[in-house]
Design an enzyme around this catalytic site. Structure first.
Site, PDB file in Angstrom:
ATOM      1  N   GLY A  79     -11.046   6.660   4.029  1.00  0.00           N
ATOM      2  CA  GLY A  79     -11.663   5.641   5.036  1.00  0.00           C
ATOM      3  C   GLY A  79     -12.602   6.395   6.096  1.00  0.00           C
TER       4      GLY A  79
ATOM      5  N   THR B 119      -8.629  -0.326   9.951  1.00  0.00           N
ATOM      6  CA  THR B 119      -8.705  -0.230  11.532  1.00  0.00           C
ATOM      7  C   THR B 119      -9.490   1.010  11.949  1.00  0.00           C
ATOM      8  OG1 THR B 119      -6.291  -0.650  11.462  1.00  0.00           O
ATOM      9  CG2 THR B 119      -7.120  -0.178  13.626  1.00  0.00           C
TER      10      THR B 119
ATOM     11  N   HIS C  24       0.937  -1.190  -0.005  1.00  0.00           N
ATOM     12  CA  HIS C  24       0.056   0.030  -0.123  1.00  0.00           C
ATOM     13  C   HIS C  24       0.924   1.139  -0.035  1.00  0.00           C
ATOM     14  CE1 HIS C  24      -2.090  -3.297   2.332  1.00  0.00           C
ATOM     15  NE2 HIS C  24      -3.089  -2.748   1.507  1.00  0.00           N
TER      16      HIS C  24
ATOM     17  N   GLY D 188      -8.452  -2.716  20.410  1.00  0.00           N
ATOM     18  CA  GLY D 188      -7.008  -2.563  19.806  1.00  0.00           C
ATOM     19  C   GLY D 188      -6.050  -3.201  20.905  1.00  0.00           C
TER      20      GLY D 188
END
Lengths: 574, 574
Positions: free
Chosen positions: A401, A441, A217, A483
């Protein structure tokens, strides 16, 4: 660059439609991705793979007899949501359990792990093997933290071959773990891809230079050197990979499968020139080359990059590597007779029935809806800048995102509110939509946070200052348990923890919500400014290959922006 | 751009080494290319394909059971030589005849036709089907003059399937002809590839614009438009291809195979977005889509381009399209048991024995060697400029082809002369080397010309002015009989005819060779200047899509340069 699309936002969805239309010989669409369109005579373990789009043939191109049973298709460079993983795995399941396998990225781990919990809760035995082949992404002592790149194909192929042979879930998991331990990759790049509708490439490398160790990426590399000759690159690849031979492998007489992977615009003849030297160097090192692959197996749109993967075989892995398979993008040998899968179990969409809610909770929901709408507009405006910051330290997808997730959340909340939803239901639906559409995430975390806040507010109670304060604490706890980061890790945690703590302290001291919120938002801004400063320093240090500054993600910045947006809503309501 | 190589000049050869090393499951190297490494139980017609390198998987990636039996691998974007075609076809032949199939380009036609003559002379039945699918390269009324692009795959696949079924050469030829008649393509491009070691891309298209109808080597298109949406491009493709339905096809209820081909850096997800619209539009037009293909089947290094091909099926073509095949780059279904082909007939290299020669002829050979050496140096210096001129009207390979060919010719002549060769032998070897290494039309023609000159000079006779004058006339006649062009067609013919005629006239009038040559060279320069002027005008007119100026090739310019180089040698010898 990517030039052909209708609406950039619809790119991944449109691409999936085309893929399914072209690939009906192998796949059938289900909610969240695809599953095989055929089945064998006997049920097998289901191998379910997935990840963000933009890496074709990873992941959907690898679904078919002898390889994967299903692929979850996330948005561009963004993890699919837990909901999508769950839906695909449920549709792919043949009654003998599910192996989830995917590249080791934080967002994917969050979503797939959550899906695994749900599958197990539903009585489906489920295991996970993450792919960690990229030797540049962490030292050998921390190899479990490495990310997955072209080695994906190896682990998927071995697991798929094992399932095809009828192995139990225990054995499929065992050989997939072994395949991952026996697989090492190193990549280089010359230029980054430009995502559909984006103004600039995800990264650039100076003319005549080559970044070593770049991820798929555009994650930063570990070195930058002059572009070598083809033989020079082969020497870099082979020497780096031979410096880290897997445990239990005797180099003398070892048998290896080399996979030379083009990331997009390093093309076939060029790959073969490099491969000529790779093949020679491996032979000179005393290795026996088995069934090499040269081509495009894990791409990054039109990124100019190339990676070499070595799979160190044992007898079982060699047999499984050669099991016939037949997928849209990867085929080997003769696959036995298949039967059309007439009735693939389509995962049911979530029901959209809205439960009862009190008038007070509906009023709170309306405020929440306005806040989400404002947040979506703000994040739309900030998407470019958030993406720019994320490109310095990460993969650059944070802006897009957050933009997608917040828009989807706002729309889902509006629909629910129009149907009479209270605060809990509106936030729950908004959170699911954020996770599904935002991906990665941040999508997972915002989905969890909105859900936790909703659970705290309920569909009946009056939403007063105390309720909001309590809900924000629940939000914080949800993030902390989801997380693994703690304060100081340069993530959103750095902002939400002081924000939630300050908010509760000020409310306990008797401040009204708007005043307390304003003060708490300022503490979030402190964390956001620290992140921005660190990112700027990192950007300057990066050209020197200095990685000591850590990798700040802009989550704290977007969190702070959101708290300020909400503050304006609260002020307006006063 | 192409970045990874050792020596740019060795690129195609190095790539072939890597390809063979990675692909031994399917292919085995022979002089000039590759043939299958396995054979079936019974001999079949041999399908031999080929062309220049740079288009992988075309051509070598398509060799294997069910598809081609051998591929001739030319240099980058340059036709292989007749000698190479002959060698591969001889090695691939299984006793039931050979079908040659390749894209319709002048250089390929020259070399493959000459090879066909030699094969037939050796008693091997040989037929040819050239691929002419690109509708943009000539109007429907001249469809036999069209060039071949991604439709190559269709014709090769159908012919390979027919051979696999055991059909006779008559029938293999018949279905290949039918497949070509039933196949139409249209391509577009956004940017050109940069060849290994080159400074600039073969062509550029302005930012935000799209060239319509570009060939796979960057030959000029027929239109330039703004970059459309994915749906807009699909509409352009489908409407253009449906405007030209093959004879004998009823559109209502027709069954078609669409092939959406990426040329290099238009990547998979992007192709699928376009395919989604293509599929919908074909269905809306009442067509039934059969086994579509979306991927990279005929590339041009990393050119950013895409083409759509339609194969209009009948029952036989549909059956043959689905015959299983197994090649490095294209696989379908289950191929029956194969046997390793232990003893592929390797084509013998030409013998390097040098026959006897007179002392006088050896002295002439030494002069010829010096001239070829000077010519090679001159063409090395001029390669960039000749390439630039050729890019305006053609595919830009003239400079690099002349550079490679002349260098190989000079080296071959030097070797022969050192071994005692006379004029005929030195020129004969130089010509073969020029054709092998120079490739393309110019390689073929210079190979023929040197051979014809050598035949006229012999290995014994004194090479005086009359002999040179006679030899040059033979050269001219060789060119005239080999190609189909005449004076005024803007080719090398425009230079060699007046040159040869003037030289003979001046020699007949009693001038000495050096004086006569200087005058003849000046007439060649007149043609060269006319070509250069026309090319410059074309360059200016091109942006307006004006194709009325014809397509001058720089062959006249390089011919004139060579005559002047030889003149300096003659002066030095005086």
């Amino acid at each position: 660059m990517t030039r052909l699309f209708d609406q950039p936002d619809d790119f991944a969805a449109d691409s999936a439609v085309g893929f399914v239309a072209a690939s009906s010989r192998w796949v059938r669409p289900v909610s969240g991705g695809v599953v095989r369109s055929t089945r064998g005579a006997d049920p097998t373990v289901a191998v379910v793979i997935g990840g963000g789009s933009g890496h074709y043939p990873a992941f959907a191109g690898l679904v078919g007899p002898g390889l994967a049973h299903g692929a979850v298709m996330g948005n561009l460079f963004a993890s699919p949501s837990a909901h999508q993983v769950h839906a695909v795995a449920t549709a792919a399941h043949e009654g003998r359990g599910v192996l989830l396998s995917y590249g080791n990225y934080a967002g994917d781990v969050l979503h797939f792990s959550r899906a695994q919990e749900r599958l197990r809760a539903a009585g489906i035995d489920c295991r996970t093997v993450t792919v960690t082949d990229d030797i540049s992404s962490a030292p050998a002592s921390e190899h479990r933290n490495r990310r997955g790149i072209a080695g994906d194909l190896v682990v998927f192929k071995i697991a798929g071959g094992a399932a095809e042979e009828g192995m139990s879930l225990d054995d499929v998991e065992r050989v997939a773990v072994l395949a991952n331990e026996r697989t090492r990759s190193l990549g280089v790049a010359f230029s980054g891809c430009t995502l559909p509708g984006a103004e600039e490439p995800l990264f650039t490398v100076p003319e005549g230079r080559m970044a070593v160790g770049l991820g798929i990426h555009g994650e930063p590399g570990i070195d930058e050197v002059d572009v070598p000759t083809a033989t020079g690159l082969a020497e870099l690849f082979v020497s780096s990979l031979l410096a880290e031979v897997p445990d239990g492998v005797d180099v003398a007489g070892a048998r290896v499968v080399p996979i030379l992977n083009g990331l997009g615009s390093v093309k076939y003849e060029e790959l073969y020139v490099v491969y000529a030297a790779v093949d020679r160097l491996l032979s000179e090192a005393g290795l026996t080359v088995v069934s090499p692959e040269v081509g495009e197996f894990c791409t990054s749109f039109d990124m100019a990059g190339v990676s070499l993967t070595l799979l160190w075989l044992d007898e079982e892995l060699e047999r499984l590597w050669h099991v016939p398979c037949d997928t849209p993008a990867y085929r080997r040998g003769a696959v036995g007779g298949r039967i059309a899968r007439d009735s693939v179990l389509l995962a049911p969409e979530d029901e959209v029935v809205i439960g009862p809610a009190s008038e007070a909770s509906r009023r709170a929901a309306a405020t929440i809806g306005r806040a989400l709408d404002d947040i979506a507009h703000m994040l739309h405006a900030q998407a470019e800048e958030l993406g720019r910051l994320d490109r310095i330290a990460g993969d650059g997808d944070h802006g897009i995102g957050m933009q997608r997730g917040s828009r989807a959340a706002s729309a889902a909340a509006a629909t629910a509110i129009a149907a009479g939803a209270g605060a809990r239901t509106a936030l729950h639906r908004a959170g699911d939509a954020w996770a599904d559409q935002g991906g990665g995430t941040s999508g997972a975390i915002w989905g969890e946070m909105l859900g936790a806040l909703g659970a705290a507010l309920g569909d009946d109670a009056v939403v007063d200052a105390a309720a909001v304060g309590g809900g924000i604490v629940r939000m914080k706890e949800a993030v902390m348990s989801y997380g693994k980061a703690t304060v100081g890790d340069k993530t959103m945690i750095d902002a939400i923890v002081p924000f939630a703590d300050r908010l509760r302290a000020r409310l306990s001291a008797g401040d009204d919500l708007t005043v307390a919120w304003a003060d708490a938002a300022e503490t979030a801004s402190v964390a956001a400014r620290a992140t921005a400063t660190l990112t700027a320093r990192l950007g300057r240090a990066r050209s020197h290959g200095d990685r000591s500054l850590g990798t700040p993600d802009p989550g704290a910045i977007s969190f702070a922006l959101i708290t300020h947006t909400v503050h304006h809503i609260l002020e307006g309501d006063d």
